[in-house]
Design a protein around this motif. Structure first.
Motif, PDB file in Angstrom:
ATOM      1  N   PRO A  49       0.832  -1.212   0.000  1.00 40.51           N
ATOM      2  CA  PRO A  49       0.000   0.000   0.000  1.00 40.51           C
ATOM      3  C   PRO A  49       0.863   1.258   0.000  1.00 40.51           C
ATOM      4  O   PRO A  49       1.888   1.323   0.676  1.00 40.51           O
ATOM      5  CB  PRO A  49      -0.795  -0.120   1.305  1.00 40.51           C
ATOM      6  CG  PRO A  49      -0.747  -1.565   1.672  1.00 40.51           C
ATOM      7  CD  PRO A  49       0.568  -2.076   1.163  1.00 40.51           C
ATOM      8  N   GLY A  50       0.460   2.231  -0.810  1.00 36.42           N
ATOM      9  CA  GLY A  50       1.129   3.520  -0.795  1.00 36.42           C
ATOM     10  C   GLY A  50       2.202   3.708  -1.843  1.00 36.42           C
ATOM     11  O   GLY A  50       2.620   4.839  -2.099  1.00 36.42           O
ATOM     12  N   ASP A  51       2.689   2.623  -2.456  1.00 42.84           N
ATOM     13  CA  ASP A  51       3.718   2.757  -3.491  1.00 42.84           C
ATOM     14  C   ASP A  51       3.546   1.626  -4.504  1.00 42.84           C
ATOM     15  O   ASP A  51       3.909   0.483  -4.228  1.00 42.84           O
ATOM     16  CB  ASP A  51       5.123   2.709  -2.880  1.00 42.84           C
ATOM     17  CG  ASP A  51       6.193   3.118  -3.888  1.00 42.84           C
ATOM     18  OD1 ASP A  51       5.946   3.014  -5.108  1.00 42.84           O
ATOM     19  OD2 ASP A  51       7.277   3.555  -3.453  1.00 42.84           O
ATOM     20  N   PRO A  52       3.001   1.912  -5.689  1.00 42.88           N
ATOM     21  CA  PRO A  52       2.763   0.862  -6.678  1.00 42.88           C
ATOM     22  C   PRO A  52       4.031   0.247  -7.240  1.00 42.88           C
ATOM     23  O   PRO A  52       3.971  -0.784  -7.914  1.00 42.88           O
ATOM     24  CB  PRO A  52       1.974   1.595  -7.780  1.00 42.88           C
ATOM     25  CG  PRO A  52       2.346   3.028  -7.625  1.00 42.88           C
ATOM     26  CD  PRO A  52       2.553   3.237  -6.159  1.00 42.88           C
ATOM     27  N   SER A  53       5.182   0.857  -6.949  1.00 40.82           N
ATOM     28  CA  SER A  53       6.456   0.302  -7.426  1.00 40.82           C
ATOM     29  C   SER A  53       7.138  -0.565  -6.372  1.00 40.82           C
ATOM     30  O   SER A  53       8.214  -1.104  -6.637  1.00 40.82           O
ATOM     31  CB  SER A  53       7.400   1.431  -7.855  1.00 40.82           C
ATOM     32  OG  SER A  53       6.871   2.130  -8.963  1.00 40.82           O
ATOM     33  N   ALA A  54       6.523  -0.687  -5.201  1.00 40.28           N
ATOM     34  CA  ALA A  54       7.066  -1.552  -4.144  1.00 40.28           C
ATOM     35  C   ALA A  54       6.319  -2.878  -4.185  1.00 40.28           C
ATOM     36  O   ALA A  54       5.140  -2.950  -3.849  1.00 40.28           O
ATOM     37  CB  ALA A  54       6.906  -0.888  -2.782  1.00 40.28           C
ATOM     38  N   PHE A  55       6.980  -3.926  -4.627  1.00 40.71           N
ATOM     39  CA  PHE A  55       6.290  -5.192  -4.832  1.00 40.71           C
ATOM     40  C   PHE A  55       7.260  -6.361  -4.758  1.00 40.71           C
ATOM     41  O   PHE A  55       8.480  -6.202  -4.847  1.00 40.71           O
ATOM     42  CB  PHE A  55       5.575  -5.215  -6.193  1.00 40.71           C
ATOM     43  CG  PHE A  55       6.509  -5.257  -7.370  1.00 40.71           C
ATOM     44  CD1 PHE A  55       6.899  -6.472  -7.936  1.00 40.71           C
ATOM     45  CD2 PHE A  55       7.021  -4.093  -7.920  1.00 40.71           C
ATOM     46  CE1 PHE A  55       7.771  -6.524  -9.016  1.00 40.71           C
ATOM     47  CE2 PHE A  55       7.892  -4.129  -9.000  1.00 40.71           C
ATOM     48  CZ  PHE A  55       8.270  -5.350  -9.549  1.00 40.71           C
ATOM     49  N   THR A  56       6.690  -7.553  -4.612  1.00 44.07           N
ATOM     50  CA  THR A  56       7.400  -8.813  -4.786  1.00 44.07           C
ATOM     51  C   THR A  56       6.583  -9.649  -5.755  1.00 44.07           C
ATOM     52  O   THR A  56       5.356  -9.717  -5.631  1.00 44.07           O
ATOM     53  CB  THR A  56       7.566  -9.555  -3.453  1.00 44.07           C
ATOM     54  OG1 THR A  56       8.285  -8.730  -2.535  1.00 44.07           O
ATOM     55  CG2 THR A  56       8.322 -10.863  -3.647  1.00 44.07           C
TER      56      THR A  56
END
Length: 203
Positions: free
Chosen positions: A134-141
């Motif tokens: 949540p809060g950053d669409p570029s933070a993912f796995t």
């Protein structure tokens, strides 16, 4: 399969990730079970499951099939400060296992585009799992798995937008005799159980 993880994004770093083969499943934020059979091109005669697990900014893959079970973890593991290896080749539970890791360092605009490209790939893939914080669409796995003749393999991406770093891994399990471990050993003289360096920027 793309999901939003019900957890806050902690300020971890790409350099905190460690690799482990074996152990036990850790608490997961999202799980996807994939059936290994002829429909997915699984190695001839093998039946079982491949489980993709998201552990926040890390992952586990659990194989229960064929000659034996295997569990891979890439995570921030308590007490482990060894960097991700650039390459591992081992025999485990009757399989030939291979792992490789690299770190991409990208400027912000490239990082964002790369992140969206990967998430689009995973969202429409029948054997994939990705979690966005949540809060950053570029933070993912994200994880994507494939099955083919005598081999199961998967790729993963761990995104750290605050650093502009994308940790990319690829792994495979092959039946003995014609897998990547045998091919690599023949080409380079590397034997089972070899580990090469730490994951570097670039492949």
């Amino acid at each position: 399969m793309l999901t939003t993880l019900q957890t806050s994004y902690t300020d971890t770093r790409a350099g905190d990730l460690a690799w482990q083969l074996g152990g036990e499943p850790l608490p997961a934020l999202a799980v996807r079970d994939l059936r290994l059979d002829s429909a997915c091109g699984a190695p001839g005669g093998l039946r079982g499951t491949l489980q993709l697990r998201l552990l926040g900014a890390s992952h586990q893959v659990v194989l229960a099939a064929g000659p034996g079970d295997c569990l891979e973890t890439v995570a921030c593991l308590p007490g482990r400060r060894t960097p991700l290896p650039a390459r591992v080749a081992e025999q485990v539970a009757g399989w030939e296992y291979e792992f490789a890791a690299r770190i991409e360092e990208l400027p912000p605009y490239v990082f964002e585009a790369r992140a969206q490209e990967l998430l689009a790939l995973v969202e429409g893939h029948p054997r994939a799992l990705a979690g966005v914080f949540p809060g950053d669409p570029s933070a993912f796995t994200a994880l994507v798995a494939h099955c083919e003749d005598r081999r199961v393999h998967w790729r993963t991406w761990h995104a750290y937008p605050q650093e502009g770093r994308l940790v990319c891994t690829r792994s495979s399990l092959s039946l003995p005799g014609d897998g990547p471990l045998a091919a690599a050993g023949a080409a380079t003289g590397t034997t089972a159980g070899a580990r090469v360096g730490a994951a570097q920027v670039g492949w």
